[in-house]
Motif scaffolding. Structure first.
Motif, PDB file in Angstrom:
ATOM      1  N   LEU A   1      35.275  37.474-102.540  1.00  0.00           N
ATOM      2  CA  LEU A   1      33.565  37.515-103.083  1.00  0.00           C
ATOM      3  C   LEU A   1      32.878  38.319-102.110  1.00  0.00           C
ATOM      4  CD1 LEU A   1      33.376  33.976-104.892  1.00  0.00           C
ATOM      5  CD2 LEU A   1      33.084  36.226-106.159  1.00  0.00           C
ATOM      6  N   ASN A   2      33.089  37.871-100.782  1.00  0.00           N
ATOM      7  CA  ASN A   2      32.238  38.598 -99.946  1.00  0.00           C
ATOM      8  C   ASN A   2      32.513  39.730 -99.666  1.00  0.00           C
ATOM      9  OD1 ASN A   2      30.039  36.464 -99.191  1.00  0.00           O
ATOM     10  ND2 ASN A   2      31.664  35.421 -97.930  1.00  0.00           N
ATOM     11  N   ALA A   3      33.777  40.356 -99.443  1.00  0.00           N
ATOM     12  CA  ALA A   3      34.309  41.496 -99.225  1.00  0.00           C
ATOM     13  C   ALA A   3      34.255  42.427-100.351  1.00  0.00           C
ATOM     14  CB  ALA A   3      35.664  41.369 -98.574  1.00  0.00           C
ATOM     15  N   THR A   4      34.638  42.144-101.440  1.00  0.00           N
ATOM     16  CA  THR A   4      34.843  43.285-102.521  1.00  0.00           C
ATOM     17  C   THR A   4      33.690  43.211-103.617  1.00  0.00           C
ATOM     18  OG1 THR A   4      36.260  41.995-103.835  1.00  0.00           O
ATOM     19  CG2 THR A   4      37.123  43.337-101.953  1.00  0.00           C
ATOM     20  N   VAL A   5      33.081  41.952-103.585  1.00  0.00           N
ATOM     21  CA  VAL A   5      32.122  41.605-104.929  1.00  0.00           C
ATOM     22  C   VAL A   5      30.688  41.853-104.330  1.00  0.00           C
ATOM     23  CG1 VAL A   5      31.549  40.229-106.870  1.00  0.00           C
ATOM     24  CG2 VAL A   5      33.835  40.354-106.250  1.00  0.00           C
ATOM     25  N   LYS A   6      30.388  41.040-103.427  1.00  0.00           N
ATOM     26  CA  LYS A   6      28.800  40.766-103.081  1.00  0.00           C
ATOM     27  C   LYS A   6      28.586  41.709-101.919  1.00  0.00           C
ATOM     28  CE  LYS A   6      26.185  37.844-104.527  1.00  0.00           C
ATOM     29  NZ  LYS A   6      25.398  37.885-105.516  1.00  0.00           N
ATOM     30  N   PHE A   7      29.759  42.139-101.075  1.00  0.00           N
ATOM     31  CA  PHE A   7      29.556  43.040-100.074  1.00  0.00           C
ATOM     32  C   PHE A   7      28.476  42.607 -98.801  1.00  0.00           C
ATOM     33  CE2 PHE A   7      30.211  45.942-103.706  1.00  0.00           C
ATOM     34  CZ  PHE A   7      31.648  46.177-103.429  1.00  0.00           C
ATOM     35  N   ARG A   8      28.891  41.439 -98.549  1.00  0.00           N
ATOM     36  CA  ARG A   8      27.999  40.723 -97.405  1.00  0.00           C
ATOM     37  C   ARG A   8      28.876  40.035 -96.587  1.00  0.00           C
ATOM     38  NH1 ARG A   8      25.795  35.605-101.076  1.00  0.00           N
ATOM     39  NH2 ARG A   8      27.881  34.187-100.490  1.00  0.00           N
ATOM     40  N   GLU A   9      28.112  39.447 -95.453  1.00  0.00           N
ATOM     41  CA  GLU A   9      28.704  38.928 -94.223  1.00  0.00           C
ATOM     42  C   GLU A   9      29.737  37.621 -94.766  1.00  0.00           C
ATOM     43  OE1 GLU A   9      24.452  40.271 -93.745  1.00  0.00           O
ATOM     44  OE2 GLU A   9      25.393  39.045 -95.152  1.00  0.00           O
ATOM     45  N   PRO A  10      30.740  37.589 -93.925  1.00  0.00           N
ATOM     46  CA  PRO A  10      31.861  37.142 -94.353  1.00  0.00           C
ATOM     47  C   PRO A  10      31.666  35.437 -94.001  1.00  0.00           C
ATOM     48  CG  PRO A  10      32.289  38.210 -92.184  1.00  0.00           C
ATOM     49  CD  PRO A  10      31.258  38.843 -92.817  1.00  0.00           C
ATOM     50  N   PHE A  11      30.651  35.123 -93.188  1.00  0.00           N
ATOM     51  CA  PHE A  11      30.254  33.656 -92.948  1.00  0.00           C
ATOM     52  C   PHE A  11      29.594  33.106 -93.889  1.00  0.00           C
ATOM     53  CE2 PHE A  11      26.985  36.274 -90.552  1.00  0.00           C
ATOM     54  CZ  PHE A  11      25.923  36.014 -91.322  1.00  0.00           C
ATOM     55  N   ARG A  12      29.021  33.834 -94.995  1.00  0.00           N
ATOM     56  CA  ARG A  12      28.068  33.516 -95.935  1.00  0.00           C
ATOM     57  C   ARG A  12      28.978  32.404 -96.864  1.00  0.00           C
ATOM     58  NH1 ARG A  12      23.658  37.687 -97.674  1.00  0.00           N
ATOM     59  NH2 ARG A  12      22.916  35.795 -98.838  1.00  0.00           N
ATOM     60  N   PRO A  13      28.550  31.123 -97.445  1.00  0.00           N
ATOM     61  CA  PRO A  13      28.916  30.442 -98.345  1.00  0.00           C
ATOM     62  C   PRO A  13      28.572  30.839 -99.621  1.00  0.00           C
ATOM     63  CG  PRO A  13      27.065  29.153 -97.367  1.00  0.00           C
ATOM     64  CD  PRO A  13      27.041  30.822 -96.694  1.00  0.00           C
ATOM     65  N   PHE A  14      29.308  30.011-100.688  1.00  0.00           N
ATOM     66  CA  PHE A  14      29.077  30.222-102.069  1.00  0.00           C
ATOM     67  C   PHE A  14      28.661  28.828-102.565  1.00  0.00           C
ATOM     68  CE2 PHE A  14      31.148  34.262-101.176  1.00  0.00           C
ATOM     69  CZ  PHE A  14      30.438  35.085-101.974  1.00  0.00           C
ATOM     70  N   ALA A  15      28.028  28.856-103.664  1.00  0.00           N
ATOM     71  CA  ALA A  15      27.286  27.705-103.974  1.00  0.00           C
ATOM     72  C   ALA A  15      28.384  27.114-105.282  1.00  0.00           C
ATOM     73  CB  ALA A  15      26.020  27.902-104.518  1.00  0.00           C
ATOM     74  N   PRO A  16      28.639  25.728-105.267  1.00  0.00           N
ATOM     75  CA  PRO A  16      29.181  25.162-106.357  1.00  0.00           C
ATOM     76  C   PRO A  16      28.116  24.743-107.655  1.00  0.00           C
ATOM     77  CG  PRO A  16      29.021  23.392-104.774  1.00  0.00           C
ATOM     78  CD  PRO A  16      28.211  24.715-104.293  1.00  0.00           C
ATOM     79  N   VAL A  17      28.866  24.914-108.814  1.00  0.00           N
ATOM     80  CA  VAL A  17      28.111  24.463-109.837  1.00  0.00           C
ATOM     81  C   VAL A  17      28.935  23.286-110.704  1.00  0.00           C
ATOM     82  CG1 VAL A  17      28.889  26.274-111.279  1.00  0.00           C
ATOM     83  CG2 VAL A  17      26.958  24.709-112.116  1.00  0.00           C
ATOM     84  N   VAL A  18      28.387  22.103-111.039  1.00  0.00           N
ATOM     85  CA  VAL A  18      29.102  20.881-111.374  1.00  0.00           C
ATOM     86  C   VAL A  18      28.473  20.299-112.830  1.00  0.00           C
ATOM     87  CG1 VAL A  18      28.049  19.411-109.747  1.00  0.00           C
ATOM     88  CG2 VAL A  18      30.463  18.895-110.683  1.00  0.00           C
TER      89      VAL A  18
END
Length: 575
Positions: free
Chosen positions: A447-464
């Motif tokens: 997601l960081n590298a090929t979809v969002k193009f952003r820093e590798p340390f950034r997390p992604f949020a969960p939805v539940v």
């Protein structure tokens, strides 16, 4: 000849400043709200919200001449006292050089704000243009959007006229309108938002845009290295804090003026260029900044409780978007519950300003604001023109859409979701989202590298689903607007480590069937297939672009990123 309409038609504006937006109230009912960037494609645009205003008036079937009042989210007159007040900085050798530029800066912004107010009168010649104190607009929105009848309201931002931090006591009158009683205020240069922005810029990211990146980076550093520096730079006082000018010089409202001192640079590191590698010193500096921010916010929350006696807290202002600090307050049990509206930053003050002005009309009964986040335009039957992207293919999904999407996600697909009305605020809440399975190995890196193009340390949020949130997260309250970083349970750490950040938290969104029926159904279908009713939810955009507000923006995002597919109002678009 146009005539004045009844003052029950109120257009609220955040205009000519970052995060331009518009909201419309008719007899107190919120017709809609949208940030201009969602329609123009220009992130954080300062332009007058032409597209947003046009959409709102068309939606309500009104013309500009039928707007009774235009509520503006700044008041020029409230800048002026600082023109003389800045002379106090001439009394100290450490701040003397800032005194005159500061006075000139506040005078210039006061004049600019007065011109903007005049421009609104030109655009709406038959309307009453009413400036609203910036923090009052924040307070009105933050409380009005909550479900509470009474609450403390804490607003923390960089600057609103002269105010930077305010505490108010709020209640609803019989019409549902907020009644605000100011209890405490801090004025610039005591500004937590200013300090966070200054360090964000020092670390090589865009101030006013990428503070969230610094918050994410903080989890990878050790705050001990610069802990004492920030304790000295941001000392706590009764019901507030100060900013020591030895580290952060008084604000000058002009570009090109440094926001940190030579002493700060000498004690930490040289300013980082954006292309420069991130070192341990940068991680540690971010960690210490974030730690002190959380300490200050907790101190302010305790002050809000002491000054108001309220059992519930509403947070607003740009610093309220710091989900880690908001989560600390929520889990501290200072209050029974903590609420952050979906648009806590300046864009949301368009709603707050409109509510403040509408409350003066006896015929206005407030509705459509409580718990509302899906407030922008929708495209129920979009005409999909893929001419500009010949590689895209459009079809209808087979079977029930929620089950179809859940199956695609369970199989490892990364899919954009475009449905219903555009969300308010900076978080994608299921109507303009990118969804992915947290169970797929390497999904965060992809997601960081090929979809969002952003820093590798950034997390992604969960939805539940809200019904099962407690199995995975310890927050103890619903989080419909992705406002809080919550600690994870043992089950979450075992089953969905991909959504847990380095500090052991996740910026969780909880969803009910009432809030978002389709997203809730997708989560249930995904849970039935995998045993885990949790998905990764990130905004439908790429780095540097706003959340996609239109079908064309969404198609462009699909074509220009590593997304596998896009579910756009019932159409399945693939490459």
């Amino acid at each position: 000849m146009p005539v004045h309409s009844a003052p029950s038609v109120v257009l609220g504006l955040c205009a000519h400043t970052h995060d331009s937006a518009a909201a419309l109230l008719v007899d107190g009912a919120l017709v809609g709200f949208v940030e201009e960037e969602r329609l123009s494609g220009i992130k954080h645009t300062k332009a007058f919200p032409e597209l947003a205003v046009r959409w709102l008036l068309d939606l309500a079937g009104l013309g500009p001449g039928q707007v009774g009042a235009v509520a503006y989210n700044f008041s020029a007159a409230h800048y002026l006292p600082e023109v003389l007040g800045a002379t106090r900085f001439a009394l100290s050798s450490s701040t003397r050089q800032r005194a005159l530029p500061r006075a000139k800066g506040f005078a210039k912004v006061a004049a600019r704000t007065a011109w903007r107010t005049h421009d609104l009168r030109r655009r709406f010649p038959v309307s009453a243009v009413r400036p609203v104190l910036h923090h009052r607009a924040h307070q009105a929105y933050s409380f009005a959007a909550s479900e509470h009848e009474e609450a403390a309201v804490l607003v923390v931002d960089s600057l609103g006229e002269r105010q930077t931090t305010t505490i108010a006591q709020a209640r609803r009158d019989p019409r549902g309108m907020p009644v605000l009683r100011p209890r405490h205020a801090l004025r610039d240069p005591a500004s937590l938002g200013y300090v966070y922005g200054a360090v964000t810029e020092h670390l090589g990211w865009r101030r006013g845009d990428e503070e969230g990146t610094v918050m994410a980076l903080a989890a990878t550093g050790d705050p001990a290295r610069f802990r004492n520096l920030f304790a000295r730079a941001l000392p706590l006082v009764e019901h507030g804090f100060r900013v020591d000018p030895a580290w952060f010089p008084p604000r000058v409202l002009a570009s090109g003026q440094p926001r940190v001192t030579a002493r700060f640079t000498g004690a930490t590191c040289a300013p980082r260029c954006p292309a420069e590698p991130i070192g341990q010193v940068h991680r540690d500096l971010a960690a210490a900044l974030q730690e002190r921010t959380e300490q200050v916010m907790l101190h302010l929350a305790r002050s809000a409780r002491a000054l108001t006696g309220a059992r519930h807290l509403c947070l607003g202002g740009g610093v309220a978007a710091n989900c880690v600090a908001a989560g600390r307050i929520a889990e501290s049990e200072i209050f029974e519950s903590v609420f952050v509206p979906p648009a806590p930053g300046d864009a949301g003050t368009a709603i707050g300003a409109a509510v403040s002005v509408a409350s003066t009309s006896p015929r206005s009964v407030l509705s459509g604001v409580r718990g509302a986040c899906y407030l922008g335009p929708d495209w129920d039957e979009p005409v999909l023109d893929t001419t500009d992207w010949p590689g895209l293919r459009v079809s209808r999904p087979t079977g029930e859409p929620a089950a179809f999407l859940a199956a695609e996600l369970a199989a490892g697909g990364v899919v954009g979701l475009f449905q219903g009305r555009v969300e308010a605020g900076p978080r994608a809440l299921g109507n303009r989202s990118i969804l992915a399975s947290p169970l797929i190995p390497g999904v965060v890196d992809r997601l960081n590298a090929t979809v969002k193009f952003r820093e590798p340390f950034r997390p992604f949020a969960p939805v539940v689903t809200a019904e099962r949130a407690a199995e995975y997260f310890t927050l103890g309250q619903e989080a419909p607007f992705m406002s809080f970083a919550s600690h994870a349970t043992d089950r979450a750490r075992a089953e969905i480590p991909a959504v847990i950040h380095a500090n052991g938290t996740a910026r969780v969104q909880t969803v009910t069937a009432r809030q978002n029926p389709f997203l809730h159904a997708v989560l249930e279908e995904f849970g039935a297939r995998t045993g885990v009713p949790v998905l990764i939810n990130t905004s439908l955009n790429t780095k540097g672009r706003p959340i996609c507000g239109t079908p064309r923006m969404a198609l462009e995002c699909l074509a220009g990123s590593g997304l596998d597919a896009l579910l756009l109002e019932g159409w399945w678009v693939t490459k």
